[in-house]
Design a protein around this motif. Structure first.
Motif, short mmCIF file in Angstrom:
data_model
loop_
_atom_site.label_atom_id
_atom_site.label_comp_id
_atom_site.label_asym_id
_atom_site.label_seq_id
_atom_site.Cartn_x
_atom_site.Cartn_y
_atom_site.Cartn_z
N THR A 268 -8.63 35.75 6.20
CA THR A 268 -8.23 36.13 7.42
C THR A 268 -7.45 37.74 7.27
O THR A 268 -6.80 38.01 6.15
CB THR A 268 -7.07 35.27 7.93
OG1 THR A 268 -7.54 34.05 7.78
CG2 THR A 268 -6.64 35.41 9.33
N PHE A 269 -7.54 38.31 8.31
CA PHE A 269 -7.08 39.89 8.40
C PHE A 269 -5.90 39.60 9.38
O PHE A 269 -5.94 39.18 10.31
CB PHE A 269 -8.30 40.77 9.03
CG PHE A 269 -7.61 42.33 9.00
CD1 PHE A 269 -7.63 43.05 8.19
CD2 PHE A 269 -7.48 42.65 10.62
CE1 PHE A 269 -6.77 44.28 8.31
CE2 PHE A 269 -6.74 43.96 10.80
CZ PHE A 269 -6.53 44.82 9.74
N THR B 138 -5.57 41.73 4.00
CA THR B 138 -6.27 40.54 4.14
C THR B 138 -5.91 39.47 3.27
O THR B 138 -5.60 39.78 2.03
CB THR B 138 -7.76 41.03 3.91
OG1 THR B 138 -8.10 42.10 4.88
CG2 THR B 138 -8.71 39.82 4.31
N MET C 174 -11.99 36.69 8.86
CA MET C 174 -13.07 37.58 8.45
C MET C 174 -14.28 36.66 7.99
O MET C 174 -13.98 36.35 6.55
CB MET C 174 -12.62 38.44 7.50
CG MET C 174 -11.30 39.37 8.00
SD MET C 174 -11.79 40.55 9.42
CE MET C 174 -12.69 41.79 8.51
N SER D 195 -1.33 46.05 7.61
CA SER D 195 -2.26 45.38 7.62
C SER D 195 -2.86 45.01 6.25
O SER D 195 -2.73 45.60 5.24
CB SER D 195 -3.51 45.79 8.30
OG SER D 195 -3.97 47.12 7.83
N HIS E 28 -8.60 30.98 8.81
CA HIS E 28 -7.78 31.54 9.67
C HIS E 28 -7.33 30.14 10.15
O HIS E 28 -8.06 29.49 11.03
CB HIS E 28 -8.11 32.56 10.86
CG HIS E 28 -7.33 32.76 11.81
ND1 HIS E 28 -7.60 32.95 13.06
CD2 HIS E 28 -6.02 32.61 11.88
CE1 HIS E 28 -6.62 33.02 14.01
NE2 HIS E 28 -5.60 32.92 13.05
#
Ligand code: B12
Length: 260
Positions: A73-74, A35, A68, A33, A40
């Motif tokens: 964006t994560f 960021t 986020m 994961s 997004h």
């Protein structure tokens, strides 16, 4: 292929060479994961896959993407790596002292020092994360073990959060501390490294050579084996228990004194 035995937990021998496991043994699947500083949209998702490919994930699947706020964006990416892990090349830092019970710790301190061992602890800098140091020092302790306040032969002075280094040095001197325990949980911009080196330098400046108290730091993100570089005697990481710390104090302050 040769194998190693993991006596502690496993009934079956582990091969020396392993790969990550996702759906089937050795398929190499991992999940990561991260960021990215992009809003997004489809381009952001493409950027995440590009990063995954550059990290060696092939094929890579985007399994989660969430804005986020407006500018970030994560992502969670699931994919295959081709790397092999050679367990024979893993270096494990073994604990260099035996684990003692509270009774043994108290007995050792009493017979060697003939006074209480004094510990001064704090979270320094702007760090307000006291849960870790309290887990070690407060009587209620951690993971089923009582904290150092429980030990009759240890006097604990817990200064709490956001303590300035000069304050810590002054209190350590006033209390004639045998050991100073510092917690650093925030690691943004390497704050934990800077604060620790500043602290250890301040102690070396304030005390005559050879009289500096034992300097112990702890926190979840210190690298093993870096104590010397940070100017401290010992680093404790994630999951440390009070019993380990008490046993270390005996090892460093009592046993070594007796040997001299
Ligand atoms: C609880 C918490 C808070 C609480 C703290 C309350 C308190 N009184 O401590 C509050 C809400 C105040 C808080 C605030 C902030 N937090 Co916070 N917080 C956490 C959280 C969720 C848990 C930390 C914790 O209590 N762990 C449990 C203890 C038992 O574990 P530990 O600290 O690792 O301690 C163990 C060992 O490391 C070791 N140990 C630790 N210290 C010492 C010292 C010695 C001498 C020894 C021997 C051993 C030892 O022993 C302990 C027991 O095993 C973490 C995320 C996480 N899940 O870890 C984020 C986290 C630490 N916080 C974070 C951040 C960013 C903040 C804030 C900046 C948020 C903000 N924007 O305001 C502020 C900063 C406040 C400040 N000035 O420091 C980040 C830090 C990121 C980074 N890279 O530095 C984290 C990782 C969350 C995240 N993923 O973003 N936080």
């Amino acid at each position: 292929m040769t194998t190693v035995e993991n006596e502690a937990t496993s009934a079956r021998p582990t091969p020396d060479i392993v790969r990550p496991y996702g759906d089937t043994t050795g398929d190499g699947m991992v999940q990561v994961s991260f960021t990215l500083p992009v809003p997004h949209d489809k381009r952001a998702e493409g950027a995440a896959l590009q990063l995954a490919a550059k990290m060696g994930l092939d094929p890579a699947l985007l399994v989660h993407a969430k804005a986020m706020g407006p500018d970030f964006t994560f992502f969670v990416v699931y994919g295959r790596v081709n790397h092999l892990v050679d367990l024979r090349q893993v270096e494990v830092v073994e604990r260099e002292f035996p684990l003692l019970s509270p009774k043994e710790v108290n007995r050792a301190i009493k017979s060697a020092l003939r006074r209480k061992l004094v510990v001064v602890g704090a979270c320094i800098g702007t760090d307000a994360h006291t849960v870790g140091i309290d887990a070690i020092l407060n009587i209620k302790g951690f993971a089923g073990e009582k904290g150092l306040e429980y030990y009759n032969e240890i006097k604990v002075v817990n200064l709490g959060a956001q303590v300035l280094v000069p304050e810590l040095v002054a209190r350590a001197r006033a209390e004639k501390a045998d050991a100073v325990m510092v917690s650093q949980v925030v690691t943004q911009k390497d704050a934990h490294i800077h604060n620790t080196t500043t602290m250890s330098a301040a102690f070396r400046e304030a005390y005559p050579a050879g009289k500096v108290p034992l300097l112990v730091v702890g926190g979840p993100r210190f690298e093993e084996g870096t104590a010397q570089r940070l100017g401290v005697d010992r680093i404790f990481g994630r999951g440390t228990t009070p019993g380990e710390v008490a046993s270390y104090l005996v090892h460093a302050l009592v046993d070594s004194k007796e040997k001299r």
